[in-house]
Design a protein around this motif. Structure first.
Motif, PDB file in Angstrom:
ATOM      1  N   SER A 792      76.602 131.291  57.541  1.00  0.00           N
ATOM      2  CA  SER A 792      77.158 131.383  58.803  1.00  0.00           C
ATOM      3  C   SER A 792      79.081 132.148  58.535  1.00  0.00           C
ATOM      4  O   SER A 792      78.286 132.784  59.733  1.00  0.00           O
ATOM      5  N   PRO A 812      71.764 126.063  66.018  1.00  0.00           N
ATOM      6  CA  PRO A 812      72.425 124.900  66.291  1.00  0.00           C
ATOM      7  C   PRO A 812      73.161 125.743  67.950  1.00  0.00           C
ATOM      8  O   PRO A 812      74.425 126.262  66.942  1.00  0.00           O
ATOM      9  N   ALA A 813      73.791 125.288  68.748  1.00  0.00           N
ATOM     10  CA  ALA A 813      74.991 125.287  69.497  1.00  0.00           C
ATOM     11  C   ALA A 813      75.950 125.305  69.229  1.00  0.00           C
ATOM     12  O   ALA A 813      76.346 125.720  69.178  1.00  0.00           O
ATOM     13  N   ASP A 814      76.530 123.839  68.253  1.00  0.00           N
ATOM     14  CA  ASP A 814      77.016 124.234  67.582  1.00  0.00           C
ATOM     15  C   ASP A 814      77.529 125.046  66.745  1.00  0.00           C
ATOM     16  O   ASP A 814      79.010 125.815  66.441  1.00  0.00           O
ATOM     17  N   LEU A 815      76.738 125.607  65.792  1.00  0.00           N
ATOM     18  CA  LEU A 815      76.621 126.392  65.092  1.00  0.00           C
ATOM     19  C   LEU A 815      76.825 127.467  65.894  1.00  0.00           C
ATOM     20  O   LEU A 815      77.818 128.560  65.623  1.00  0.00           O
ATOM     21  N   LYS A 816      75.840 128.118  66.455  1.00  0.00           N
ATOM     22  CA  LYS A 816      76.019 129.259  67.644  1.00  0.00           C
ATOM     23  C   LYS A 816      77.616 129.258  67.617  1.00  0.00           C
ATOM     24  O   LYS A 816      77.929 130.256  67.718  1.00  0.00           O
ATOM     25  N   ALA A 817      77.937 128.729  68.844  1.00  0.00           N
ATOM     26  CA  ALA A 817      79.332 128.371  69.176  1.00  0.00           C
ATOM     27  C   ALA A 817      80.273 129.429  68.241  1.00  0.00           C
ATOM     28  O   ALA A 817      81.553 129.568  68.822  1.00  0.00           O
ATOM     29  N   CYS A 818      80.511 128.006  67.272  1.00  0.00           N
ATOM     30  CA  CYS A 818      81.404 128.662  66.281  1.00  0.00           C
ATOM     31  C   CYS A 818      81.016 130.223  65.682  1.00  0.00           C
ATOM     32  O   CYS A 818      82.199 130.948  65.335  1.00  0.00           O
ATOM     33  N   TYR A 849      80.868 130.898  76.507  1.00  0.00           N
ATOM     34  CA  TYR A 849      80.883 129.419  75.501  1.00  0.00           C
ATOM     35  C   TYR A 849      81.808 128.852  75.363  1.00  0.00           C
ATOM     36  O   TYR A 849      82.927 128.652  75.762  1.00  0.00           O
ATOM     37  N   THR A 852      86.240 126.592  70.486  1.00  0.00           N
ATOM     38  CA  THR A 852      85.747 126.065  69.621  1.00  0.00           C
ATOM     39  C   THR A 852      87.529 126.096  68.228  1.00  0.00           C
ATOM     40  O   THR A 852      86.759 126.222  67.488  1.00  0.00           O
ATOM     41  N   CYS A 855      86.508 124.185  64.743  1.00  0.00           N
ATOM     42  CA  CYS A 855      84.744 124.114  64.169  1.00  0.00           C
ATOM     43  C   CYS A 855      84.733 124.931  62.640  1.00  0.00           C
ATOM     44  O   CYS A 855      85.743 125.897  62.469  1.00  0.00           O
ATOM     45  N   ASP A 861      74.940 126.501  55.279  1.00  0.00           N
ATOM     46  CA  ASP A 861      75.049 126.163  56.772  1.00  0.00           C
ATOM     47  C   ASP A 861      73.220 125.220  56.001  1.00  0.00           C
ATOM     48  O   ASP A 861      72.331 125.892  56.097  1.00  0.00           O
TER      49      ASP A 861
END
Length: 863
Positions: A792, A812-818, A849, A852, A855, A861
């Motif tokens: 990532s 995943p949404a949190d990984l994508k946003a970060c 978004y 973040t 993060c 990952d």
């Protein structure tokens, strides 16, 4: 200071060069220091610094080489027979002295040429008269019109003697400096010498009284009787021819200790000062008006110098007086002076001309081993005119103003902004200027390069990666250089690219002429001088007084703007882009003949057949063994590789990709060298060369395929990166080049160079516009779906180009946003010149978004 030649007042060329180098280094140091302190990047500051230093150097060097250029042009004209060389110089240095010496030599050569023509005409006239009379007499004798009596035969004899005397004069004249002619001294009674000359002159039948006076009457001297008789006869003949009928010619001989003088005086019209100065010079005006050849007096002066004496002409009274001064005994080893030609000499105080016994000293010639070049050596030539002729040498004020306009536009739009639409506008303005200036703009190749340059220029607004933008702009510049020079060969295209920066040097004289033309109007230079002096005085006195008074200092701080680093950056940007554009414009109007710079012209030596066949066969054998090894690994699979090499198949695929790429490039150089320098004088040798090169190309294509397969396996196992994709594309391009070379072995024509360049431009455009970052993101995300692992952190480093692909993925949404939050380095509140479509789309996506902050990203990952 002379504006046309600033260093003219310096009296030494070494001093001028020292000042020139010192000023150039000082300017470069100051400009470079200012740029470094302002944070100007090296790629922008170094060319601008060099450009400013070159302009200052060119200005200071103005006038230093003008005399040399004039002498070169004059020498070329003189080689064609034109001796009217106009060389003007007021310098007092070594070059000025050389120019004045060259001008003197040109004058002497011109006068010698005039004298030669005059001699030919005079001798032709002299020969024609006795020959015509003799021919008529002989015809009468043959036809029986005239009886062969004593009178007719005597007339024929007289004409023959006249011809013989003329031939004798010419033979004496042809002897180089009279050396090698020995004197035969003997005792001579001067009275007998003069009487013999008078008796000979009386045979001419002219009504002239000849009188001889000798004091003392028994005067006896030592000398060569025949030569002194020749001198006396020539002087007396000259006086008789210039005396009026009924006049008197007086010969006076006197002695004074160890010297004696002979004076021949006539009652003719006399001598003008100019005539007296040139009387004894070879081919000089010695008596043409009287019917002579003008050689007799020069020969007389030459004989006198052999005896160690001198001869003078006096024209300050009625008639003329020629005076010879001789030693009573000649020197034991005479050193005769050469027959004199006319040389500019200081005007004598009296109306006389002196022929000295000692030749005028000249500068000794350089000898081998003492600083002179060896005989037969040719000095190296730094002239560009052979392959880079200046077709348009007229001042180009419009092009200079166009380049300044592009520089100003770049200075306004580019500094303190990211690459975007501002750079596109600058490139469009520069490209349009080159297009309009080039006389080849309507050629088919120019349209092709323009069509390829358009998508390359659009990368400035379609991609956010600066590396791809730089590569695309560089490729567009290469296309522009080849369009301006109309190059076809690969070597010619490389020379065309090198000619662009070289135009900064080649075009300096044209820039100098243009600036001088713009400054011909006195108001322009007057305004510039007034502004510069006023500004310097304002800074000096204003700064002193403002620092001395606080109130005045506060006023000055309010009025004078701060010179920020951005301002300095804008100045450097202006100089850089204006210089690049100006060099390109010069290349457009004066393109070099780049296709004439072929590699086979560097040397005439060719490699013998065996000496290129054997090494080429060795390389082919090595490639065959490599292909066999690749086939064994492919057929044997993972177990065979583990058993023989001790590595996994993925690790085996990883090894050697760089070596294979380098080997492919070296094969292209090897084939080019063999085709250029390999000797193939027979049809059989040419067929062998074609066959071996074709076989090597086929094997290289297999190596390219192997390298690409290795990289594909490695990427499937370890993931994709932008670098690996770029290397893949480069290897594909090398394969295309190898394929084009293979076709060129059988399809003749000058299409290979342009085919290679077009393929390179298309691949660069594909890389720049194909969104490599997005492609790499998609492939890594696809591997994540298969393996559950992803880097990532690397994904966030792909930049704004990869944001749409990441946004549309199933991460995943949190990984994508970060990842998306960490994928930008742009500042907030960007200006319109840095607008870019890729950055604009990425900013719109980021706006959707949440924040973040804090993060974490990792290099591996897991799902």
């Amino acid at each position: 200071m002379n504006r046309a030649a600033p260093l003219l007042a310096l009296s030494s060329i070494r001093t001028r060069l020292a000042v020139l180098v010192g000023a150039s280094v000082l300017v470069a140091a100051v400009v470079g220091t200012v740029g470094t302190d302002a944070g100007v990047p090296l790629w922008l500051g170094l060319p601008a610094t060099i450009g400013v230093a070159l302009v200052v150097t060119r200005w200071l060097a103005s006038g230093m080489t003008t005399p040399l250029l004039q002498m070169t042009a004059a020498a070329r004209r003189m080689a064609k027979g034109d001796y009217d060389a106009a060389i003007t110089t007021t310098g007092q240095d070594e070059v000025g002295e050389l120019a004045r010496a060259f001008a003197t030599m040109a004058d002497e050569l011109r006068e010698a040429e005039e004298h030669r023509r005059r001699l030919v005409a005079t001798v032709a006239h002299e020969l024609r008269t006795p020959l015509s009379a003799q021919q008529a007499l002989l015809e009468n004798l043959v036809d029986g019109v005239t009886a062969p009596d004593d009178a007719s035969l005597g007339a024929a004899l007289a004409q023959s003697e006249r011809l013989g005397g003329l031939v004798t004069d010419l033979l004496d004249l042809s002897r180089p400096d009279g050396r090698g002619i020995p004197l035969s001294p003997s005792r001579i009674r001067v009275r007998e010498l003069l009487d013999a000359a008078i008796d000979e002159a009386s045979l001419q039948g002219r009504e002239i009284s000849l009188v001889a006076e000798v004091e003392p009457a028994d005067l006896t001297v030592t000398g060569d009787r025949a030569r002194l008789a020749q001198v006396t006869a020539n002087l007396l003949d000259n006086a008789v021819r210039h005396s009026p009928a009924g006049g008197t010619v007086t010969l006076t001989a006197r002695t004074d200790e160890d010297r004696w003088t002979l004076t021949v005086a006539d009652e003719g019209p006399g001598l003008s000062p100019e005539r007296a100065e040139r009387l004894f010079h070879r081919f000089g005006p010695g008596g043409d008006e009287g019917g002579g050849t003008g050689l007799g007096l020069a020969i007389a002066a030459w004989v006198v110098s052999m005896h160690g004496g001198s001869i003078r002409a006096f024209g300050d009274g009625p008639g003329a007086r020629l005076q010879v001064t001789l030693p009573t005994s000649p020197p034991d080893s005479p050193s005769p002076a050469p027959l004199a030609t006319h040389r500019p000499a200081p005007t004598p105080t009296t109306q006389e001309s002196v022929m000295s016994a000692h030749p005028v000293p000249t500068t000794p010639a350089l000898r081998d081993g003492a600083g002179a070049p060896p005989q037969g050596a040719r000095p190296p030539s730094l002239s560009w005119s052979r392959w880079w002729p200046e077709r348009d040498s007229a001042p180009q004020p419009r092009l200079v103003l166009a380049a300044l306009a592009v520089g100003v536009l770049a200075a306004v739009l580019l500094p303190d902004n990211d690459l975007g639409i501002g750079l596109l506008l600058v490139l469009t303005a520069g490209g349009a200027a080159l297009w309009l200036a080039s006389p080849r703009r309507s050629a088919r190749w120019s349209w092709v390069t323009a069509a390829l340059a358009l998508p390359l220029g659009l990368t400035t607004i379609l991609t956010a990666h600066p590396g791809y933008t730089f590569l695309a702009v560089l490729m567009a510049g290469i296309l522009a250089a080849t369009a301006c020079t109309d190059s076809r060969r690969v070597g010619g295209m490389a020379a065309a690219v090198a000619a662009w920066p070289a135009s900064a040097l080649r075009g300096l004289p044209l820039l100098d002429r243009t600036v001088r033309m713009l400054g011909q109007h006195g108001r322009t230079w007057s305004a510039l001088r007034t502004t510069a002096v006023s500004l310097v005085l304002l800074l000096v006195f204003g700064g002193l007084l403002a620092s001395a008074d606080a109130v005045l200092g506060s006023w000055a701080s309010a009025l004078v703007p701060d010179i920020s680093d951005v301002f300095v950056l804008r100045v450097f940007t202006l100089v850089f882009f204006a210089g690049v554009t100006l060099a390109g414009l010069y290349l457009a109007i004066n393109p070099p003949q780049v296709d004439e710079l072929r590699a086979d012209c560097l040397t005439e030596r060719r490699i013998p057949v065996r000496e290129w066949q054997v090494p080429l066969g060795v390389v082919i054998a090595v490639f065959v063994v490599f292909i066999v090894a690749q086939a064994a690994a492919t057929i044997g699979g993972h177990d065979y590789v583990m058993r023989t090499a001790g590595v996994t198949y993925a690790e085996y695929a990883r090894q050697g990709f760089g070596q294979l790429t380098l080997a492919t490039a070296l094969v292209l150089l090897l084939i080019a060298g063999v085709r250029t320098w390999g000797r193939a004088d027979t049809d059989r040798a040419r067929r062998v060369m074609t066959t071996m090169n074709a076989l090597l190309c086929v094997l290289t294509l297999l190596v390219v395929a192997s390298a690409l397969r290795r990289m594909a396996l490695y990427q499937e196992a370890f993931g994709y990166t932008a670098l690996r994709v770029n290397v893949d594309v480069f290897e594909i391009w090398l394969g295309i080049v190898v394929l084009a070379v293979l076709v060129s072995l059988f399809v003749r024509g000058q299409w290979l160079g342009r085919a290679v360049l077009v393929s390179a431009a298309l691949l660069v455009a594909g890389l720049s516009l194909g969104n490599v970052g997005g492609f790499v993101a998609e492939r890594n995300i696809a591997l994540y779906e298969e393996t559950g692992e992803i880097d990532s952190f690397y994904l966030s480093q792909l930049g704004d180009d990869a944001v749409p692909a990441i946004h549309e993925s199933d991460l995943p949404a949190d990984l994508k946003a970060c990842v998306i939050a960490r994928s930008t380095t742009s500042d907030e509140g960007s200006a319109w010149p840095e607008w870019n479509l890729a950055r604009s789309r990425a900013d719109e996506i980021r706006a959707g978004y949440p924040d973040t902050v804090g993060c974490a990203l990792s290099s591996r990952d897991r799902r």
